[in-house]
Design a protein around this motif. Sequence first.
Motif, mmCIF file in Angstrom:
data_model
loop_
_atom_site.group_PDB
_atom_site.id
_atom_site.type_symbol
_atom_site.label_atom_id
_atom_site.label_comp_id
_atom_site.label_asym_id
_atom_site.label_seq_id
_atom_site.Cartn_x
_atom_site.Cartn_y
_atom_site.Cartn_z
ATOM 1 N N UNK A 160 -14.404 -26.508 -41.237
ATOM 2 C CA UNK A 160 -14.669 -25.986 -43.306
ATOM 3 C C UNK A 160 -15.740 -25.877 -43.946
ATOM 4 N N UNK A 161 -16.155 -24.769 -44.366
ATOM 5 C CA UNK A 161 -17.562 -25.086 -44.968
ATOM 6 C C UNK A 161 -18.404 -26.249 -44.154
ATOM 7 N N UNK A 162 -18.466 -25.906 -42.406
ATOM 8 C CA UNK A 162 -19.391 -26.352 -42.448
ATOM 9 C C UNK A 162 -19.541 -28.491 -42.192
ATOM 10 N N UNK A 163 -17.896 -28.748 -42.776
ATOM 11 C CA UNK A 163 -17.223 -30.023 -42.315
ATOM 12 C C UNK A 163 -16.699 -30.155 -40.913
ATOM 13 N N UNK A 164 -16.348 -31.470 -40.906
ATOM 14 C CA UNK A 164 -15.311 -31.896 -39.795
ATOM 15 C C UNK A 164 -14.423 -32.777 -40.264
ATOM 16 N N UNK A 165 -13.443 -31.494 -40.518
ATOM 17 C CA UNK A 165 -12.008 -32.361 -41.002
ATOM 18 C C UNK A 165 -11.075 -32.817 -40.298
ATOM 19 N N UNK A 166 -11.297 -32.089 -38.857
ATOM 20 C CA UNK A 166 -9.849 -32.287 -37.978
ATOM 21 C C UNK A 166 -10.440 -32.598 -36.744
ATOM 22 N N UNK A 167 -10.102 -33.912 -35.820
ATOM 23 C CA UNK A 167 -10.522 -33.590 -34.012
ATOM 24 C C UNK A 167 -9.473 -33.162 -33.258
ATOM 25 N N UNK A 168 -10.324 -31.894 -32.569
ATOM 26 C CA UNK A 168 -9.907 -30.753 -31.511
ATOM 27 C C UNK A 168 -9.521 -31.172 -30.875
ATOM 28 N N UNK A 169 -8.967 -30.456 -30.143
ATOM 29 C CA UNK A 169 -7.675 -30.946 -28.665
ATOM 30 C C UNK A 169 -8.529 -29.457 -28.202
ATOM 31 N N UNK A 170 -9.254 -30.060 -27.370
ATOM 32 C CA UNK A 170 -10.338 -29.540 -25.935
ATOM 33 C C UNK A 170 -9.546 -28.644 -25.063
ATOM 34 N N UNK A 171 -9.506 -27.192 -24.601
ATOM 35 C CA UNK A 171 -9.029 -26.083 -24.084
ATOM 36 C C UNK A 171 -10.244 -25.447 -23.501
ATOM 37 N N UNK A 172 -9.387 -24.158 -23.042
ATOM 38 C CA UNK A 172 -10.934 -23.500 -22.148
ATOM 39 C C UNK A 172 -11.434 -22.629 -22.936
ATOM 40 N N UNK A 173 -11.631 -21.750 -22.838
ATOM 41 C CA UNK A 173 -12.984 -20.540 -23.826
ATOM 42 C C UNK A 173 -11.465 -19.550 -23.213
ATOM 43 N N UNK A 174 -11.821 -19.246 -22.436
ATOM 44 C CA UNK A 174 -11.270 -17.751 -21.791
ATOM 45 C C UNK A 174 -9.975 -18.037 -21.149
ATOM 46 N N UNK A 175 -8.841 -17.474 -21.015
ATOM 47 C CA UNK A 175 -7.689 -18.919 -20.809
ATOM 48 C C UNK A 175 -6.280 -18.042 -20.371
ATOM 49 N N UNK A 176 -6.057 -16.682 -20.702
ATOM 50 C CA UNK A 176 -5.556 -15.372 -21.362
ATOM 51 C C UNK A 176 -5.247 -15.031 -19.814
ATOM 52 N N UNK A 177 -4.193 -14.727 -19.449
ATOM 53 C CA UNK A 177 -3.707 -13.942 -18.394
ATOM 54 C C UNK A 177 -2.199 -13.200 -18.025
ATOM 55 N N UNK A 178 -1.815 -13.200 -16.661
ATOM 56 C CA UNK A 178 -0.303 -12.115 -16.852
ATOM 57 C C UNK A 178 -0.030 -12.833 -15.581
ATOM 58 N N UNK A 179 1.040 -13.397 -16.026
ATOM 59 C CA UNK A 179 1.991 -14.688 -14.931
ATOM 60 C C UNK A 179 2.827 -13.896 -14.315
ATOM 61 N N UNK A 180 3.235 -14.210 -13.424
ATOM 62 C CA UNK A 180 4.256 -12.999 -12.640
ATOM 63 C C UNK A 180 4.778 -13.635 -11.489
ATOM 64 N N UNK A 181 5.792 -12.741 -10.579
ATOM 65 C CA UNK A 181 6.703 -13.855 -9.924
ATOM 66 C C UNK A 181 5.773 -13.096 -8.687
ATOM 67 N N UNK A 182 4.885 -13.365 -7.749
ATOM 68 C CA UNK A 182 4.625 -13.081 -6.589
ATOM 69 C C UNK A 182 5.595 -12.946 -5.193
ATOM 70 N N UNK A 183 6.928 -13.937 -5.492
ATOM 71 C CA UNK A 183 7.313 -13.489 -4.472
ATOM 72 C C UNK A 183 8.186 -12.210 -4.442
ATOM 73 N N UNK A 184 7.906 -11.510 -6.178
ATOM 74 C CA UNK A 184 8.899 -10.557 -6.721
ATOM 75 C C UNK A 184 8.072 -9.003 -5.739
ATOM 76 N N UNK A 185 6.878 -9.751 -5.843
ATOM 77 C CA UNK A 185 5.865 -8.416 -5.626
ATOM 78 C C UNK A 185 6.487 -8.489 -3.904
ATOM 79 N N UNK A 186 6.182 -9.782 -3.481
ATOM 80 C CA UNK A 186 6.290 -8.988 -1.684
ATOM 81 C C UNK A 186 7.697 -8.429 -1.548
ATOM 82 N N UNK A 187 8.536 -9.236 -2.526
ATOM 83 C CA UNK A 187 9.941 -7.801 -2.028
ATOM 84 C C UNK A 187 10.241 -6.948 -2.260
ATOM 85 N N UNK A 188 9.214 -6.372 -2.809
ATOM 86 C CA UNK A 188 9.201 -5.062 -2.995
ATOM 87 C C UNK A 188 8.254 -4.280 -2.524
ATOM 88 N N UNK A 189 6.937 -5.408 -1.805
ATOM 89 C CA UNK A 189 6.296 -3.855 -0.560
ATOM 90 C C UNK A 189 5.415 -3.699 -1.467
#
Length: 511
Positions: A160-189
Motif C-alpha cells: 500500500x503506497x509502496x509500503x509492506x503492511x502484510x505478509x502474503x501467502x504465496x500462490x501460483x500466478x495463473x491457476x484458473x481451470x475448469x474442474x470436471x468429472x473425467x469418468x462422466x466424460x468416459x461414460x458418455x463417450x
Amino acid sequence: MNKATKRKRLTRHLAIVSTLSLSVGILAACSSTGAPTKQADSAPDPVVEKKKEPLKITMLNVFYEAEAPKKDNPILQKVQEYTNTELNITWVPSSAYNDKVATMMVANDLPKVLMVTNDKDPLLRNSIRSGMFWELGPYLKAYPNLSSKLLPAQLSNSSVDGKTFGLYRTRDLARRALIFRQDWLENLGLKQPQTLDEIYEVLKAFTFNDPDKNGKDDTIGLVDYKGLDKATSVAGWFGAPNTWSKEGDPDFTTAAYMNMLNFYKRLYTEKILNQDFGIMEESQKHDTFMKGKAGAKLHILGDLQDIGKFDPMFKLFPTAKIDAISLLSGTDGNRSIAENGYTGIFLIPKTTVKTEDELKQILTYFDKLLDKEMQNLLVHGVEGVEYKTVEGKAQRLKPEDPTNRRVGWELGLYRGDTIPKAEMRAEEVKANKMLLDNEKVAIVNPFAPLDSATFLEKGAKLAKMIDDAKIKYIMGVIDEAGWKAVIEQWRKDGGDKMIAEYKAEYAKLKK
C-alpha cells in the motif's frame, strides 16, 4: 546433672564432630584428586530452568470445507510446539469471511493476526492508511527467512503506497481451470472439450444424458455460486482483459465479457447451470461437486494438486475421476487469467499488538514458519505419521488428510523449501505442468499495484452494483439494455472518475 550423664553427652558430641570432620576431609580429598565439584559461580542446572511461556496469538483465518479445523488438529499442534506459541484461531467459512473482516474492523475488535483474502478492499486500504496496522517492511531485514524468501513482485503487488503492511501467502500466478468429472466424460463417450462450444456440449450432456449411469435425472453440468469470481476465466477465453485493459477499460464493459454473460445466461436458461447459483455460497458450490451432483466447476488447479481432498468423493464413488482444462484452442482461448501471485495477507493490528516487542515476537513466529521443518509439515503433514523421508523425498505412509492439507495452505507463507514427494498422483503431475503452461500465456491485471481515491471511497459500492447486475442478467431479470444502463449508472456514480485516476497512475508507472 551427674557425671555419667555429662560423659555420655560429651561422647555423643565428639562423635558428631568427628563425623563432620571426616566428611569435610573426604570432600577435600575429592577436590584434590580432580573429581567434579559444583562451584558457586557455575551455570544453573538446566533441569530446574523454567521453560519460556508460549506466545499467545489470536488469529482470524478462512476455511473452505464443510467443517472448520479443530483445536487438536495435528498440524496445529506441531506448529505450536515448534514455534512455542499458543494459537487461538477463529475459523470463518469463506462465504462469510469478507463480511466478518469488515465487521471486526468497523467495531475495532481485531485479533492479533488478521488474515484478509481481499487486500484491495477499499475499507481495508483506508484502515491501513489510517494507521490501524503495523508497517512491517522496516522489520523484515532482521529475520533471516522473511528477508530472503518473500519475493519482490508479490511484496509490491500486496503493498500500500509502496509500503509492506502484510505478509502474503504465496500462490501460483495463473491457476484458473475448469474442474470436471473425467469418468462422466468416459461414460458418455465424449472427449475433453477444446473450445467453448465443446464445453457447452459437454455440460449439456452432463445435465441430460445420465452421466453417472444411475438411471435418475439428478445431475447438472456446471455448479457456480453468487460470487461468480471464477467466471472471469470464461471471459478471458472469450478475449476479455484481466479486470482492466491497459487503455483503462473495465473488463465488464467489453464485448468479450458480454459473451461470457450470454454463455452463462444460456446455461441458466437451459437449466445446465444450477438454478440457485444466485443465492449459493462458495462452500456449497464445492459441496455440490463433492456429492456427485455436478459435473464441472470453475475453480483452480489446486484441486488437482490437492487431489487428496477428493478422497471422500472417491470413497463414495469408487469409479470417479477428476481432471481439468485451463487453456482452449484458438487465439483467445489460449490464455489464462492471472492472479497476483498470492492469496491473502496477514496483518498485525496496532490496537491488539500494542508494543514493538510483541510485534517482533509475532514476526519471529512467522519467520519460524518458513523454516524447512515447518514447510515440510505444512505441505506433507506430520513426519513419521503421514510421511517418512526416503533419500531426500517424502514417502507417504497414509493417504493425505484433506483437513491437514487445508490447514497447511491457510497458515503457510512461501513453500519453496519443501522436500519433493517420492510419488505424485497423476492429477498432481498434470496440474504442475499446466501451471507452467498457463504462466506462459498469463493475462495480468495492469492496474494491480495501483490505487484510486474513488475506488477507496466507493469501490465496494460500485463493485456490488456490477455483481448484482451480473446475476440479474444471467437470470433474465434485466436484458442487455438493462445491463448497459447499470454500466452507465456505474460511470456516473464514480466509475469514470476511477478510470481517470487509474489511467493517471498507470501513466506515471510507465514513465
